[in-house]
Design a protein around this motif. Sequence first.
Motif, short mmCIF file in Angstrom:
data_model
loop_
_atom_site.label_atom_id
_atom_site.label_comp_id
_atom_site.label_asym_id
_atom_site.label_seq_id
_atom_site.Cartn_x
_atom_site.Cartn_y
_atom_site.Cartn_z
N THR A 96 -11.74 12.04 28.23
CA THR A 96 -11.69 13.50 28.24
C THR A 96 -12.67 14.09 27.25
OG1 THR A 96 -9.32 13.31 28.76
CG2 THR A 96 -10.13 15.48 28.15
N ASP A 97 -12.85 13.43 26.10
CA ASP A 97 -13.83 13.90 25.11
C ASP A 97 -15.24 13.90 25.68
OD1 ASP A 97 -11.81 14.07 23.12
OD2 ASP A 97 -12.05 11.94 22.68
N TRP A 98 -15.62 12.78 26.30
CA TRP A 98 -16.97 12.67 26.88
C TRP A 98 -17.20 13.74 27.95
CZ3 TRP A 98 -20.58 10.17 24.49
CH2 TRP A 98 -20.29 9.05 23.73
N LEU A 99 -16.20 13.93 28.81
CA LEU A 99 -16.35 14.91 29.89
C LEU A 99 -16.43 16.33 29.33
CD1 LEU A 99 -13.83 13.37 32.44
CD2 LEU A 99 -16.30 13.54 32.73
N MET A 100 -15.61 16.64 28.31
CA MET A 100 -15.65 17.96 27.69
C MET A 100 -17.02 18.21 27.06
SD MET A 100 -14.15 20.84 26.86
CE MET A 100 -12.35 20.69 26.95
N MET A 101 -17.55 17.23 26.34
CA MET A 101 -18.85 17.40 25.70
C MET A 101 -19.96 17.56 26.73
SD MET A 101 -18.86 14.97 22.28
CE MET A 101 -18.72 13.45 23.21
N ALA A 102 -19.87 16.79 27.81
CA ALA A 102 -20.88 16.91 28.87
C ALA A 102 -20.83 18.28 29.53
CB ALA A 102 -20.68 15.80 29.91
N PHE A 103 -19.62 18.77 29.77
CA PHE A 103 -19.44 20.08 30.40
C PHE A 103 -19.99 21.19 29.50
CE2 PHE A 103 -16.80 23.89 31.16
CZ PHE A 103 -17.07 24.10 32.50
N LEU A 104 -19.63 21.16 28.22
CA LEU A 104 -20.11 22.18 27.29
C LEU A 104 -21.61 22.05 27.04
CD1 LEU A 104 -17.18 22.26 24.70
CD2 LEU A 104 -17.61 23.81 26.62
N GLY A 105 -22.11 20.80 27.05
CA GLY A 105 -23.55 20.59 26.91
C GLY A 105 -24.31 21.20 28.07
N LEU A 106 -23.80 20.98 29.29
CA LEU A 106 -24.44 21.57 30.47
C LEU A 106 -24.39 23.10 30.40
CD1 LEU A 106 -25.67 21.06 33.31
CD2 LEU A 106 -23.34 21.15 34.22
N THR A 107 -23.28 23.63 29.95
CA THR A 107 -23.15 25.08 29.80
C THR A 107 -24.18 25.62 28.81
OG1 THR A 107 -20.76 24.89 30.20
CG2 THR A 107 -21.55 26.93 29.24
N THR A 108 -24.40 24.89 27.73
CA THR A 108 -25.39 25.30 26.72
C THR A 108 -26.80 25.31 27.30
OG1 THR A 108 -23.99 24.36 24.98
CG2 THR A 108 -26.28 24.84 24.41
#
Length: 468
Positions: A96-108
Amino acid sequence: MTLIAFIVIVFGVGIAFFITLNQIVFKGKWGYFIFFLLIYLPIYITSLSLVYLVTRSPEAVLLFQSFKELIVLIAVFAFVIFQKRPFEYSFRLQTTDWLMMAFLGLTTVFLILPIGGASFVNKVLYFKGMIIPGLIYFLGRNTKFSELELNWVFQIIFVIAIAAFMVNVVESYILDMHLQQFTGYAFFNLHLSDIEPDGNYGLTWTFESTNAMKRFASFFSNPLELASSVLMGFAAGLIWFLTSDKQIQWKYALIMFCSISSLVFASSRASFAAFFVMLLFIALVFRLFKLIGFGFLCFLAFAVYVLFFASEDLYFYVIDTLKLADTSSVGHVVQWALAFDSMISNPQGIGLAMSGNFGSVTDDLRVGGENQFLIYGVQLGWLGMLLYIGMLISGIRESIVVFKNSESLNTARIAFVAGTVKVGLLLPMFTANVEIYTYVSWISWWMIGFSVHEYSKIQQERRNSILI
């Protein structure tokens, strides 16, 4: 009466904010930010409406608007500052951590790159609405609460569930009017959001069904937010009912009754269906098969009520829903089609602030907007939508593991509510922009983060036992 309510809101919210601030800044208890959010988020729009109705000051409204983000940011800074050995801090990442970081990274990335027709200011505002839940997840991921502090979390949820029901009763049976007709809701929307009053009650169409039957929101922003939020109250009441002594189980049965009743007052079809999906999920995953019978009895009781005791408005509302004959159902389908068309034409996404019902999305740019998954799909492309779905699935799975394996009763209860609420919200996500319902969204992401923290500990203990 309005002035009294304004004074209560201003002093109540102000005192809660400064007490929380004192705990965070001077005592290092940065995790206490969650208590302020639990208290403030349910009454957030009601508070802003009252503040503007009395003061006529956009600056005063802006101050109250900033409280919820400000307390989160202060908690994040306090977390960093109060780390005794910041460079030795260990953080074992889970799925879940990896997916959250990837999602927020894409958003950035979408914030920085010149993608889409929205202004940079609107993109920043939309980005803020996406990054704050991520920060709350991060804080939950690092929160270490005692059993007593976790008990406080549940007690606030219970008070909110009961209070929402009581306000619904007053609205429906005593006043026969929406609370929002007294709080300046339409006035606030008109002057600060440029939203004209709509519908038969001078609010918005959300507050009524297609046959003009009233849909109540209690002190939440609208009936859809109330309907989604009471799923949390029901899940919390249920797990305490199942894990408490028989002598006090009646208290938690009352919580469940209040939550179900508020769901009826809100008249949200998606949330009502989600309630039964949530019961089925709980029964199958947690092997509580009696809940299937309970769900059937609830459905039967509702059917009998509609057929023999309900008003004609409610009766035809249900019939039209079953036939998919109302304009609301058709409108959802149209919005889904528009979103799918955009995702097929632009699989990489068309940019932030281009879909959904968030305030920074302008009408002339909005594509789709009545499906949480498609909203992210339109803006962030198929990748963004799949990352979001992956976060939900992973968070639910890891919460289930924690519920079944945690040695802490209240931690297991938090994990139960986290997983079941996210499952319960899946259906409303098909017809609404659920992530803007800050109470249920933000609190459930904190619970997911808290559960993943415990999940990481459980996984580490298993690895250590294997090595031994």
